[in-house]
Design a protein around this motif. Structure first.
Motif, short mmCIF file in Angstrom:
data_model
loop_
_atom_site.label_atom_id
_atom_site.label_comp_id
_atom_site.label_asym_id
_atom_site.label_seq_id
_atom_site.Cartn_x
_atom_site.Cartn_y
_atom_site.Cartn_z
N PHE A 92 0.82 -1.24 0.10
CA PHE A 92 0.00 -0.16 0.12
C PHE A 92 0.87 1.34 0.02
O PHE A 92 0.35 2.27 -0.51
CB PHE A 92 -1.02 0.01 1.04
CG PHE A 92 -2.30 -0.63 0.88
CD1 PHE A 92 -3.20 -0.19 0.33
CD2 PHE A 92 -2.17 -2.11 1.07
CE1 PHE A 92 -4.37 -0.87 -0.17
CE2 PHE A 92 -3.59 -2.66 0.68
CZ PHE A 92 -4.66 -2.30 0.31
N SER A 93 2.20 1.31 0.53
CA SER A 93 2.98 2.39 0.53
C SER A 93 3.28 2.49 -0.90
O SER A 93 3.40 3.86 -1.46
CB SER A 93 4.23 2.35 1.35
OG SER A 93 5.07 1.07 1.09
N GLN A 94 3.53 1.46 -1.72
CA GLN A 94 3.99 1.49 -3.23
C GLN A 94 2.80 2.08 -4.09
O GLN A 94 2.77 2.73 -4.94
CB GLN A 94 4.55 0.29 -3.73
CG GLN A 94 4.99 0.35 -5.03
CD GLN A 94 5.95 -0.87 -5.44
OE1 GLN A 94 6.17 -1.71 -4.69
NE2 GLN A 94 6.28 -0.97 -6.78
N LEU A 95 1.72 1.44 -3.70
CA LEU A 95 0.56 1.96 -4.24
C LEU A 95 0.14 3.44 -4.15
O LEU A 95 -0.16 4.27 -4.98
CB LEU A 95 -0.76 1.09 -3.85
CG LEU A 95 -1.08 -0.16 -4.52
CD1 LEU A 95 -2.13 -0.92 -3.78
CD2 LEU A 95 -1.51 -0.06 -5.95
N PHE A 96 0.56 3.66 -2.94
CA PHE A 96 0.08 5.23 -2.50
C PHE A 96 1.19 6.20 -3.29
O PHE A 96 0.81 7.14 -3.95
CB PHE A 96 0.41 5.58 -1.09
CG PHE A 96 0.05 6.99 -0.58
CD1 PHE A 96 -1.17 7.51 -0.58
CD2 PHE A 96 0.95 7.63 -0.49
CE1 PHE A 96 -1.54 8.67 -0.35
CE2 PHE A 96 0.90 9.29 -0.10
CZ PHE A 96 -0.67 9.67 -0.08
N LEU A 121 -0.98 -5.53 -10.78
CA LEU A 121 -0.42 -6.88 -10.68
C LEU A 121 1.13 -6.80 -10.42
O LEU A 121 1.65 -7.39 -9.97
CB LEU A 121 -0.85 -7.63 -11.64
CG LEU A 121 -2.14 -8.11 -11.86
CD1 LEU A 121 -2.44 -8.80 -13.25
CD2 LEU A 121 -2.64 -9.08 -10.92
N LYS A 122 1.77 -5.73 -11.18
CA LYS A 122 3.12 -5.66 -10.95
C LYS A 122 3.57 -5.04 -9.39
O LYS A 122 4.62 -5.61 -9.21
CB LYS A 122 3.37 -4.66 -11.96
CG LYS A 122 4.84 -4.50 -12.34
CD LYS A 122 5.38 -5.31 -13.48
CE LYS A 122 6.97 -5.35 -13.92
NZ LYS A 122 7.18 -6.32 -14.93
N ILE A 123 2.70 -4.65 -8.80
CA ILE A 123 3.06 -4.11 -7.66
C ILE A 123 2.57 -5.29 -6.35
O ILE A 123 3.48 -5.63 -5.64
CB ILE A 123 2.29 -2.81 -7.36
CG1 ILE A 123 2.63 -1.51 -8.11
CG2 ILE A 123 2.57 -2.36 -5.72
CD1 ILE A 123 1.76 -0.45 -7.76
N VAL A 124 1.45 -5.62 -6.64
CA VAL A 124 0.84 -6.68 -5.71
C VAL A 124 1.93 -7.96 -5.80
O VAL A 124 2.20 -8.47 -4.77
CB VAL A 124 -0.68 -6.86 -5.87
CG1 VAL A 124 -1.13 -8.01 -4.84
CG2 VAL A 124 -1.45 -5.55 -5.59
N PHE A 125 2.18 -8.30 -6.91
CA PHE A 125 2.83 -9.53 -7.12
C PHE A 125 4.41 -9.24 -7.50
O PHE A 125 4.80 -10.13 -8.36
CB PHE A 125 2.11 -10.63 -8.06
CG PHE A 125 0.65 -10.79 -7.86
CD1 PHE A 125 0.55 -12.04 -7.08
CD2 PHE A 125 -0.34 -10.20 -8.44
CE1 PHE A 125 -0.73 -12.23 -6.61
CE2 PHE A 125 -1.71 -10.71 -7.89
CZ PHE A 125 -1.85 -11.57 -7.21
N ALA A 126 4.76 -8.43 -7.12
CA ALA A 126 6.24 -8.06 -7.23
C ALA A 126 7.10 -9.21 -6.71
O ALA A 126 7.06 -9.94 -5.54
CB ALA A 126 6.66 -6.80 -6.44
#
Length: 410
Positions: free
Chosen positions: A235-239, A352-357
């Motif tokens: 979530f920090s990367q998503l933000f 998907l790139k972020i969550v499944f890194a």
């Protein structure tokens, strides 16, 4: 006594009274002249018409080639997906992690941020106020998209888990169910049919905003990614790569709104080009990993499942929204069909790139979403005439039933 000769008047040059027998040929002469002139005109026009018929195929060849070119321009993104996957297959080391393109930086941070900054610039939030009060329609679309859709897919996949279909492709189907509605395709198809475009714009934009928060939660809930990727880091990367660029894009839009309205930059094409880079590097990682093997049987079955799911859910939304006392107009039904069943590739691939890194099977998980995107555009385009004819006939029928009946005279 000699019989009296019958006389008839003849106009023109023979204006005196003549016997009927002598006048008959004179009356017929103008008719004969007209027939002869018509025959001459037909004889003169026949070669021209024949030549026109012979030249018609030659003239139609140019429009046919122009139509093919126009079709290629419209479908350039789908062709681009095929091209970048082929290029990634030829030389995967270029776009793989640690390669010359450095996708761990250029894609994970720069490309994803660029997509959402571009979305913030292009999103016309001021146009959404007109559709804001149609709460029932918005609730239907968002609940169907972000609650019913992923739950139904999860139940469906429980039955498919005993089949020999590749498990990572099945997980990819679950990610499709978790995605928010797209910003563009549902709106374009709703507009093509003549449906409630304002409602489609609102639900696409609002669903995209909700998807920033809800989609990662759904992915973690149904696929359990939290075991390998920390929840807080996701979530920090998503933000930082999604929310912040989106807000900055909206702020910049307010400052240069007049310029954007006047110049109309190609926001869709820019996002699509960046998205092709993300797809390219994702498949470079796949092809550079020798442990990943995709069997053709699983891929073909997944294609059929995607078309089946798409058609089934379109029919389901149609039946729900056309029930008696549903409160939805035919134009609302059109917006519901497209907004409830379409899924966003533009938002989905970066998430998907972020969550499944770090997942070595990330590209296999992405495959169903890559198939679902052209499938929803293809099916929607094919069904536009059918849905439009239904909507027009339904609107006419409703208009007739609402007209006051004329009083019966006794």
């Amino acid at each position: 006594m000699a019989a009296r000769s019958e006389t008839v008047p003849v106009t023109g040059y023979y204006s005196r009274l003549l016997p009927a027998a002598a006048a008959a040929p004179l009356r017929a002469r103008p008719l004969q002249l007209q027939q002869q002139q018509q025959q001459r005109r037909r004889a003169a026009g026949a070669p021209g018409r024949a030549a026109g018929r012979r030249q018609q195929p030659a003239r139609s060849a140019a429009p046919r080639s122009m139509g093919l070119l126009e079709r290629t321009r419209k479908e350039w993104f789908i062709l681009g997906i095929v091209l970048v996957i082929a290029v990634a297959k030829l030389e995967p080391a270029i776009g793989a992690k640690g390669g010359p393109l450095k996708p761990e930086i250029t894609i994970t941070y720069i490309a994803v941020s660029a997509i959402f900054f571009n979305s913030g610039l292009s999103l016309k939030t001021e146009e959404l106020t007109s559709a804001l009060m149609h709460v029932k329609l918005h609730l239907f679309v968002q609940i169907f998209t972000l609650v019913f859709f992923p739950t139904a897919i999860w139940l469906f996949l429980q039955a498919l888990s005993v089949t020999p279909i590749n498990e990572w492709l099945l997980k990819g189907l679950q990610t499709v169910g978790c995605m928010p509605p797209p910003v563009s395709s549902a709106v374009i198809l709703t507009k093509a049919v003549g449906g409630n475009e304002a409602a489609a714009i609102f639900n696409s934009a609002f669903g995209s905003f909700l998807g920033i928060v809800i989609t990662p939660l759904l992915l973690l809930l149904f696929l359990g990614s939290s075991s390998s990727v920390p929840f807080t880091s996701i979530f920090s990367q998503l933000f930082m790569t999604v929310v912040v660029p989106l807000i900055i894009g909206q702020i910049v839009r307010r400052r240069i709104k007049d310029w954007l309205e006047r110049k109309k930059p190609p926001f869709g094409a820019i996002s699509s080009c960046v998205l092709l880079m993300i797809i390219y590097t994702t498949f470079c990682d796949t092809f550079s990993n020798p442990n990943i093997d995709l069997d053709k049987f699983s891929l073909i079955i997944i294609v059929f499942i995607i078309f089946f799911v798409q058609l089934s859910f379109m029919l389901l939304t149609f039946l729900f929204s056309t029930r008696n006392n549903s409160g939805f107009t035919p134009a609302d039904t059109v917006a519901i069909i497209f907004c409830s069943t379409h899924k966003s590739l533009t938002l989905g691939i970066p998430m998907l790139k972020i969550v499944f890194a770090g997942y070595e099977h990330l590209s296999l998980i992405s495959v169903p979403l890559l198939i679902y995107h052209p499938a929803q555009i293809l099916l929607g385009s094919v069904l536009v005439p059918t849905i439009k004819s239904w909507m027009v006939s339904r609107q006419k029928a409703l208009k007739l039933t609402r007209q006051p009946k004329a009083p019966v005279k006794v």
